[in-house]
Design an enzyme around this catalytic site. Structure first.
Site, mmCIF file in Angstrom:
data_model
loop_
_atom_site.group_PDB
_atom_site.id
_atom_site.type_symbol
_atom_site.label_atom_id
_atom_site.label_comp_id
_atom_site.label_asym_id
_atom_site.label_seq_id
_atom_site.Cartn_x
_atom_site.Cartn_y
_atom_site.Cartn_z
ATOM 1 N N LYS A 37 -16.128 4.744 4.288
ATOM 2 C CA LYS A 37 -15.127 4.526 5.327
ATOM 3 C C LYS A 37 -15.274 5.567 6.424
ATOM 4 O O LYS A 37 -15.588 6.735 6.165
ATOM 5 C CB LYS A 37 -13.709 4.579 4.742
ATOM 6 C CG LYS A 37 -13.365 3.423 3.826
ATOM 7 C CD LYS A 37 -11.876 3.288 3.610
ATOM 8 C CE LYS A 37 -11.219 2.650 4.810
ATOM 9 N NZ LYS A 37 -9.806 2.302 4.547
ATOM 10 N N GLU A 74 -13.410 5.160 -1.360
ATOM 11 C CA GLU A 74 -14.335 4.372 -0.533
ATOM 12 C C GLU A 74 -15.151 5.343 0.325
ATOM 13 O O GLU A 74 -14.728 5.756 1.403
ATOM 14 C CB GLU A 74 -13.562 3.385 0.328
ATOM 15 C CG GLU A 74 -12.833 2.318 -0.489
ATOM 16 C CD GLU A 74 -12.165 1.281 0.384
ATOM 17 O OE1 GLU A 74 -12.818 0.291 0.742
ATOM 18 O OE2 GLU A 74 -10.979 1.487 0.726
ATOM 19 N N GLU A 99 0.852 -1.197 0.000
ATOM 20 C CA GLU A 99 0.000 0.000 0.000
ATOM 21 C C GLU A 99 0.881 1.239 0.000
ATOM 22 O O GLU A 99 1.833 1.337 0.787
ATOM 23 C CB GLU A 99 -0.918 0.064 1.231
ATOM 24 C CG GLU A 99 -1.995 -0.993 1.295
ATOM 25 C CD GLU A 99 -2.865 -0.860 2.541
ATOM 26 O OE1 GLU A 99 -2.813 0.197 3.216
ATOM 27 O OE2 GLU A 99 -3.597 -1.815 2.852
ATOM 28 N N GLU A 105 -9.799 9.741 4.555
ATOM 29 C CA GLU A 105 -9.969 8.281 4.493
ATOM 30 C C GLU A 105 -10.847 7.855 3.321
ATOM 31 O O GLU A 105 -10.760 6.726 2.846
ATOM 32 C CB GLU A 105 -10.574 7.769 5.804
ATOM 33 C CG GLU A 105 -9.591 7.663 6.946
ATOM 34 C CD GLU A 105 -8.489 6.655 6.663
ATOM 35 O OE1 GLU A 105 -8.795 5.522 6.259
ATOM 36 O OE2 GLU A 105 -7.313 7.015 6.828
#
Length: 472
Positions: free
Chosen positions: A319, A316, A262, A325
Site C-alpha cells: 500500500k 498490506e 472498518e 498504511e
C-alpha cells in the site's frame, strides 16, 4: 519474538434475529498474498466467522464455500460507475458474483463501493442507483431477504461530531445521503460506517487524549460529556457511532442500525506517527473487541452492540502512503500474528489461548524515580501484597527498584485480570510474551546463567518468586 494472536468468538443478541460479532477485513495489497485456501485455513484456526472482502474474487469465494463463514462482498469503486448507470450491468454482476456462489458461500451483504464521497466524488450521483440496481437483481433472484445492500461511509462526512447530539452530515451531500438513507430504511439494511479514532486522535492536536482514543479506563471526571443530553463518553469510538445516529436523526431517520465496517489501529508508523505502536494497536483492538462483545452499546443506545469489522487481517505491504498504511494487520503474509491481543474474560477463547503467558515488567531504562513512585502506588493504593519484597523475604533479592517494581507491576496486572491498560504505570511498565519456562535450562549451569542479559536474569527471578505465571 514470535507472538501468538488470541482471537475471540462470542455470540449474543442485539435483536431477535441478529448476532453480536467481530469480523475482519481482508485486503489484498500484498507482495505475497496467501492462497485463498490458506486464508480460509487461518480464519478457521482463529475461529473468525465474519469477513469483509474488498471485491468478489472468485477463488476466495470458492475457498469460503461450505466454511460457515459469513461474507460481505464488495463492488470495487472502479466498477461503481458502470453498475450505477446500467441495471443490466448490475444484474450481470450479481449473477456472476452472488448467485453463482450462494448459498455454499454464506454471503450476507454487498458493500457497494467504499467511502465513495471521498474516494470517488464523481460517482456520488450514481451511488443510489447502484444500490438500487444491485438490490433489484437480488430481488429477482429471491435473495433480497438474505443479503443486504449498503455502502461504507467515512465518519469524516459527519460534521460537528462532538458533542454527538449536535452532529450532522456534510449538507452538500444531502442530495445523495437522503435518498441513500431512504433506501437503507426501506430495505431493512444498515448504515456501514468506517470509524478510526486513530485518525481523530492524530488530527486533534492534543484535544483528544490518547487514553480516550484507546478505550483505556477513565475516571468519571475525565469523561467527555454531551452538554445537551448529559450523556458521558469514555471513548472516541462510541462518540463517533452516536454522532452517526444523531446525524441520521437530524435528517429524520431514527431506525437504521449502524454496522462498523472498518476500525483498528496501526502497529507501526513514521517518525511523525509516534502512537502507531504495537502496544497501542494491541490495546485498541483488544478493548474494542471486548467492548463490542460485552454488548456495552453506546451511551445513546446502551445494551445494543455495534457489530464491527477489524481493519485488517493482514499487513498490506504494497500500500502507498506512510508506514502506518502498511501496518494495520493482525497477521503477516505467513500467517504469523503481529502482536498478542488481550482478551481475558471476554467470552470463549480459542484453542491457542496464551493470555496466561503474558506478564508485566519494568521497562528497560525506565527512570528509577518514576519506577519507585509506581512501585509505591502498586503496593499502596494498588493493593498489591508486597510483603515478599521485605528484607529477609523470598523476593527481596535482588534489592533494586527495577526488580521490585516488576514484582509489584506483574502482581497488579494479574489481579486486574490482565486487562489492557493495567500494565502501563505512567509508561514505566510493559507487557511481555516471552515464555519463561524456556529459560529453565539455565538453572543447571550457573556459568551460563551469569552471562545472561539483566532482563533475562529478571525473567528467571520472577519465576522463582512465583508471580502467578501460568506457564504452558
Amino acid at each position: 519474538m514470535g507472538l501468538i494472536l488470541l482471537w475471540l468468538l462470542a455470540v449474543s443478541t442485539v435483536t431477535a434475529s441478529e448476532d453480536v460479532f467481530i469480523g475482519v477485513n481482508i485486503g489484498t495489497d500484498m507482495s505475497d498474498m496467501p492462497h485463498p485456501t490458506q486464508v480460509v485455513a487461518l480464519l478457521k484456526e482463529q475461529h473468525i466467522r465474519h469477513v469483509r472482502l474488498y471485491d468478489a474474487d472468485r477463488a476466495m469465494l470458492l475457498a469460503l464455500a461450505n466454511s460457515g463463514i459469513e461474507v460481505i462482498v464488495s463492488v470495487p469503486n472502479e466498477q461503481l460507475l458502470a453498475i450505477g448507470q446500467s441495471n443490466s450491468t448490475a444484474a450481470n454482476w450479481v449473477s456472476h458474483n452472488i448467485v453463482a456462489h450462494y448459498p455454499a458461500t454464506n454471503i450476507t451483504a454487498v458493500s457497494v463501493g467504499s467511502e465513495v464521497f471521498a474516494a470517488l466524488p464523481n460517482a456520488g450521483p450514481v451511488l443510489v442507483s447502484a444500490l438500487q440496481f444491485i438490490h433489484s437483481a437480488l430481488v429477482a433472484s429471491n435473495l433480497n431477504t438474505q443479503i443486504k445492500v449498503s455502502t461504507p461511509i467515512s465518519s469524516s462526512i459527519i460534521l460537528d461530531s462532538f458533542p454527538p447530539s449536535q452532529a450532522f452530515f456534510n449538507r452538500s451531500l444531502n442530495p445523495v445521503l437522503i435518498p441513500m438513507l431512504k433506501f437503507l430504511q426501506s430495505t431493512g439494511s444498515f448504515l456501514m460506517l468506517n470509524v478510526y479514532p486513530y485518525y481523530d486522535y492524530m488530527q486533534s492536536n492534543g484535544v483528544i487524549p490518547l487514553d480516550y482514543a484507546l478505550f483505556r479506563p477513565l475516571p468519571p471526571n475525565k469523561e467527555a460529556v454531551d452538554a445537551n443530553t448529559l450523556l458521558h463518553y469514555s471513548n472516541a469510538f462510541d462518540a463517533v457511532v452516536d454522532a452517526a445516529y444523531f446525524a441520521m436523526a437530524f435528517l429524520n431517520f431514527t431506525n437504521i442500525p449502524v454496522l462498523v465496517t472498518e476500525s483498528g489501529w496501526p502497529s507501526k508508523g513514521d517518525s511523525d506517527e509516534p502512537d502507531a505502536t504495537m502496544d497501542n494497536a494491541n490495546t485498541y483492538n483488544s478493548n474494542l473487541i471486548r467492548h463490542v462483545l460485552n454488548k456495552t452499546g453506546t451511551p445513546k443506545h446502551p445494551g445494543i452492540a455495534v457489530c464491527t469489522y477489524i481493519y485488517e487481517l493482514y499487513n498490506e505491504d504494497t500500500k502507498a502512503g506512510p508506514i502506518s498504511e502498511r501496518n494495520w494487520g493482525l497477521f503477516d503474509a505467513n500467517g504469523n500474528p503481529i502482536y498478542l491481543l488481550h482478551l481475558t474474560e471476554s467470552g470463549l477463547l480459542f484453542a491457542n489461548d496464551t493470555t496466561s503467558e503474558t506478564y508485566c515488567i519494568a521497562r528497560d531504562g525506565a527512570d528509577p524515580k518514576l519506577l519507585q513512585a509506581a512501585l509505591d502506588w502498586a503496593c499502596g493504593p494498588g493493593k498489591v501484597d508486597c510483603s515478599a519484597l521485605k528484607q529477609g523475604e523470598a523476593c527481596y533479592e535482588p534489592d533494586n527498584v527495577g526488580a521490585h517494581a516488576s514484582y509489584a507491576f506483574n502482581s497488579y496486572y494479574h489481579q486486574m485480570g490482565m486487562v489492557s491498560g493495567t500494565c502501563n504505570f505512567n509508561g514505566v511498565a510493559a507487557t511481555s510474551t516471552t515464555n519463561p519456562s524456556k529459560l529453565d535450562v539455565f538453572f543447571f549451569n550457573l556459568r551460563i546463567l551469569l552471562k545472561l542479559k539483566p532482563s533475562r536474569f529478571l525473567y528467571i527471578w520472577l519465576i522463582v518468586c512465583n508471580l502467578s505465571f501460568k506457564i504452558t
